[in-house]
Scaffold this motif. Structure first.
Motif, PDB file in Angstrom:
ATOM      1  N   GLU A  27       0.837  -1.207   0.000  1.00 55.79           N
ATOM      2  CA  GLU A  27       0.000   0.000   0.000  1.00 55.79           C
ATOM      3  C   GLU A  27       0.869   1.252   0.000  1.00 55.79           C
ATOM      4  O   GLU A  27       0.553   2.237  -0.680  1.00 55.79           O
ATOM      5  CB  GLU A  27      -0.935  -0.005   1.209  1.00 55.79           C
ATOM      6  CG  GLU A  27      -2.042  -1.027   1.118  1.00 55.79           C
ATOM      7  CD  GLU A  27      -2.866  -1.123   2.402  1.00 55.79           C
ATOM      8  OE1 GLU A  27      -2.543  -0.405   3.386  1.00 55.79           O
ATOM      9  OE2 GLU A  27      -3.820  -1.915   2.410  1.00 55.79           O
ATOM     10  N   LEU A  31       0.921   4.204  -2.773  1.00 57.36           N
ATOM     11  CA  LEU A  31       0.770   5.622  -2.424  1.00 57.36           C
ATOM     12  C   LEU A  31       1.945   6.447  -2.942  1.00 57.36           C
ATOM     13  O   LEU A  31       1.761   7.546  -3.458  1.00 57.36           O
ATOM     14  CB  LEU A  31       0.652   5.788  -0.906  1.00 57.36           C
ATOM     15  CG  LEU A  31      -0.699   5.464  -0.299  1.00 57.36           C
ATOM     16  CD1 LEU A  31      -0.629   5.535   1.219  1.00 57.36           C
ATOM     17  CD2 LEU A  31      -1.765   6.408  -0.826  1.00 57.36           C
ATOM     18  N   LYS A  34       1.471   6.990  -6.570  1.00 54.76           N
ATOM     19  CA  LYS A  34       0.433   7.990  -6.837  1.00 54.76           C
ATOM     20  C   LYS A  34       0.908   9.394  -6.491  1.00 54.76           C
ATOM     21  O   LYS A  34       0.513  10.365  -7.140  1.00 54.76           O
ATOM     22  CB  LYS A  34      -0.827   7.667  -6.026  1.00 54.76           C
ATOM     23  CG  LYS A  34      -1.590   6.478  -6.544  1.00 54.76           C
ATOM     24  CD  LYS A  34      -2.831   6.228  -5.710  1.00 54.76           C
ATOM     25  CE  LYS A  34      -3.619   5.044  -6.234  1.00 54.76           C
ATOM     26  NZ  LYS A  34      -4.816   4.788  -5.416  1.00 54.76           N
TER      27      LYS A  34
END
Length: 92
Positions: A27, A31, A34
């Protein structure tokens, strides 16, 4: 609790903890991926702002230098006129 069952429980808990850490790491990577374009844009904005600030400072310094030169030239002209004869002053 029998020893085998306790050992099984410990291994299961360890496996779950490792799975959780792996999921959190994945995760976090997602992130980061992104956020990369956002952070890059922000870095460019910061660089542009810094460049504009430096340019503005350079322009202020240049204007101050021009004013100083004009003042010095004006003082030299006034001094030269004061030293000149009245006949020369009339021609100026």
């Amino acid at each position: 609790m029998p020893k085998d069952q306790q050992l099984y429980q410990q291994r299961r808990d360890e496996f779950k903890r490792q799975e959780e850490e792996q999921r959190e790491a994945e995760e976090l990577e997602i992130l980061k991926a992104k956020m990369a374009p956002i952070l890059a844009r922000q870095k460019l904005k910061d660089q542009k702002q810094k460049r504009e600030e430096l340019l503005a400072q350079a322009q202020r310094e240049r204007r101050q230098e021009i004013k100083r030169r004009r003042r010095v030239i004006h003082e030299e002209v006034v001094e030269a006129i004061a030293r000149s004869s009245t006949w020369e002053r009339g021609r100026l």
